[in-house]
Design an enzyme around this catalytic site. Structure first.
Site, PDB file in Angstrom:
ATOM      1  N   SER A 105       0.794  -1.261   0.099  1.00  0.00           N
ATOM      2  CA  SER A 105      -0.041  -0.020  -0.103  1.00  0.00           C
ATOM      3  C   SER A 105       0.765   1.262  -0.064  1.00  0.00           C
ATOM      4  O   SER A 105       1.581   1.411  -0.778  1.00  0.00           O
ATOM      5  CB  SER A 105      -0.910  -0.085   1.094  1.00  0.00           C
ATOM      6  OG  SER A 105      -1.886   0.984   1.098  1.00  0.00           O
ATOM      7  N   ASP A 246      -2.741   5.739  -3.642  1.00  0.00           N
ATOM      8  CA  ASP A 246      -1.582   5.130  -2.575  1.00  0.00           C
ATOM      9  C   ASP A 246      -1.235   4.034  -3.672  1.00  0.00           C
ATOM     10  O   ASP A 246      -1.376   3.744  -4.722  1.00  0.00           O
ATOM     11  CB  ASP A 246      -2.075   4.625  -1.269  1.00  0.00           C
ATOM     12  CG  ASP A 246      -3.164   3.597  -1.362  1.00  0.00           C
ATOM     13  OD1 ASP A 246      -3.899   3.342  -2.568  1.00  0.00           O
ATOM     14  OD2 ASP A 246      -3.555   2.658  -0.322  1.00  0.00           O
ATOM     15  N   ASP A 248      -1.330   0.944  -3.890  1.00  0.00           N
ATOM     16  CA  ASP A 248      -2.223  -0.011  -4.640  1.00  0.00           C
ATOM     17  C   ASP A 248      -3.600   0.381  -5.049  1.00  0.00           C
ATOM     18  O   ASP A 248      -4.541  -0.227  -5.465  1.00  0.00           O
ATOM     19  CB  ASP A 248      -2.573  -1.450  -3.648  1.00  0.00           C
ATOM     20  CG  ASP A 248      -3.126  -1.033  -2.266  1.00  0.00           C
ATOM     21  OD1 ASP A 248      -3.351   0.064  -1.742  1.00  0.00           O
ATOM     22  OD2 ASP A 248      -3.837  -2.115  -1.821  1.00  0.00           O
ATOM     23  N   ASP A 250      -6.322   1.905  -3.671  1.00  0.00           N
ATOM     24  CA  ASP A 250      -7.495   1.576  -2.728  1.00  0.00           C
ATOM     25  C   ASP A 250      -8.038   2.737  -2.300  1.00  0.00           C
ATOM     26  O   ASP A 250      -8.962   2.542  -1.442  1.00  0.00           O
ATOM     27  CB  ASP A 250      -7.259  -0.076  -1.938  1.00  0.00           C
ATOM     28  CG  ASP A 250      -6.365   0.334  -0.860  1.00  0.00           C
ATOM     29  OD1 ASP A 250      -5.879   1.177  -0.449  1.00  0.00           O
ATOM     30  OD2 ASP A 250      -6.485  -0.661  -0.034  1.00  0.00           O
TER      31      ASP A 250
END
Length: 449
Positions: A105, A246, A248, A250
């Site tokens: 992340s 960020d 990833d 999400d």
């Protein structure tokens, strides 16, 4: 039996890659136990969608995780570099039995992690992660060895990124009707595998930054943890607003044309009113204990009920299911609109917000001022080595201090899910009161800890 997760944190297993809890050996073992966990729940040859972000260690861990899952009989559908919500979408789109994401992340490039999704594309529950930890210590994990045709296989499926792009494009069918210049910061992460194709698909020339990953620069000076970078770009190049993701993708945060931060609370305020008009809000909105009191006040004036839950997007989703709310999220930018996504999805959030801003006739540059957040102060209290906290007593101390605020604010104390820290939040209308109460609470907790 254990009653507390040790390996899994608030967002899967995470550590410095090739060290500690995130070695290839651990990835292989986690892959095996995840498939054993599914097999013993009636899924003997599961199909698992696998994706990763742009970290150099990602391919190393992908090979190990895939080997572990296939050695236990799984069919691995490898999407390559794709956002976490892209894996979630693919699990649902393909009716797969689960998903796995290799990402740390917002953490620096030397970190990596593994998180698993269920057949609905949602993060596993605490109970499921606890069960997987228990499988790690079970000898059956090593003894269970399918052979011959029972060994699993790996299929390379890069087209899953294209399917996710098509899904996102459907959320903004009239991009040409948005007369703004919008910058997108991809954090040199997984969003960079999607945004160029998405912008081409919707016919937009909006600028991209942080879209040149080299395996080592993910989140480095860019993305949601470095919002000043996006803010400076937006003001320098005369953009109307910006979105940052960020590693990833999400979660998403925004800036207005002046480079000011528009966080998840403000995004939820906008989306809740928009979804309410479209009769897609259900019973209300779920936010975490960290969300600003101003959000609750604004939504209350709109007749929108607010439910609070612990920090973590998995807890947001669980609370949404319990309360039948159809929107939930965190101040940090994890937002779930369940008509469109089953997990936090920064790209989906950005596109839905563009729709909402247009339909509501919102002036982006006045959102921060009109929201008028209560002053907040978040402090971290480092715990001494070997400290064994009685959280019931910690809660009593926090309650005593809050009562002294006479209804003018609130305090929140919670342990970190990843570090030996107590996180302390104080919030009130009056900033001097915030500082005074914060100092008093920290002093009392230090004396106890």
């Amino acid at each position: 039996m254990k009653n507390k997760r040790v390996l899994f944190g608030t967002d899967g297993v995470r550590d410095v890659a090739n060290r500690g809890g995130m070695t290839p050996e651990m990835a292989l073992r986690l892959g095996r136990v995840f498939i054993l966990f599914l097999a013993e729940r009636g899924v003997p040859r599961p199909r698992i969608v696998l994706g990763r972000d742009t970290r150099r260690s990602g391919m190393m861990l992908e090979g190990a995780l895939s080997a572990g899952m296939t050695s236990a009989g799984a069919e691995v559908l490898s999407a390559g570099i794709i956002p976490t919500p892209g894996v979630s979408y693919a699990v649902q789109h393909l009716a797969a039995d689960g998903g796995a994401v290799i990402s740390a992340s917002h953490n620096p490039a030397e970190y990596n992690g593994i998180k698993f999704l269920d057949r609905n594309g949602c993060k596993l529950s605490d109970g499921s992660e606890l069960a997987i930890e228990e499988y790690l210590g079970d000898n059956l994990t090593d003894d269970w060895r399918p052979t011959g045709a029972s060994i699993g296989e790996i299929r390379q499926m890069p087209h899953l990124v294209h399917s996710y792009v098509e899904h996102l494009a459907s959320l903004l069918p009239h991009a040409e009707a948005i007369p703004m210049k919008i910058a997108f910061d991809c954090a040199h992460g997984a969003a960079g595998a999607v945004m160029p194709a998405l912008l081409e698909r919707i016919g937009s020339r909006w600028p991209l930054i942080g879209a040149d990953p080299d395996g080592l620069n993910i989140n480095e000076g860019v993305g949601v943890i470095h919002m000043r970078h996006l803010g400076n770009y937006v003001t320098e190049y005369a953009c109307d607003m910006g979105f940052a993701f960020d590693g990833d993708a999400d979660r998403a945060l925004m800036t207005d044309s002046g480079g000011r931060l528009i966080d998840g609370d403000i995004a939820i305020w906008v989306l809740a009113r928009w979804l309410s008009r479209k009769e897609m809000l259900g019973s209300g909105v779920v936010v975490t204990v960290m969300s600003n009191m101003a959000l609750e006040e604004h939504l209350g004036r709109e007749g929108i009920k607010v439910f609070r839950c612990p920090v973590g997007d998995r807890y947001v989703l669980e609370a949404m299911r319990r309360s039948r709310a159809r929107l939930g999220g965190e101040q940090s930018g994890h937002i779930i609109a369940d008509a469109f996504t089953r997990t936090g999805d920064g790209l989906c959030t950005a596109l839905l917000l563009l729709n909402a801003l247009k339909d509501l006739g919102e002036d982006v540059d006045t959102l921060v001022d009109r929201f008028g957040r209560y002053p907040q102060k978040l402090s971290n209290l480092t715990l001494a080595p070997g400290c064994r906290l009685d959280m019931e007593r910690v809660g009593e101390i926090a309650e005593e201090v809050q009562q002294g605020m006479s209804g003018r604010g609130r305090v929140l104390v919670r342990p970190s899910g990843t570090e030996p820290l107590l996180r302390i939040l104080v919030e009130a209308r009056d900033e001097p009161l915030v500082d005074e109460v914060s100092e008093r609470l920290i002093a009392r907790l230090k004396a106890y800890c």
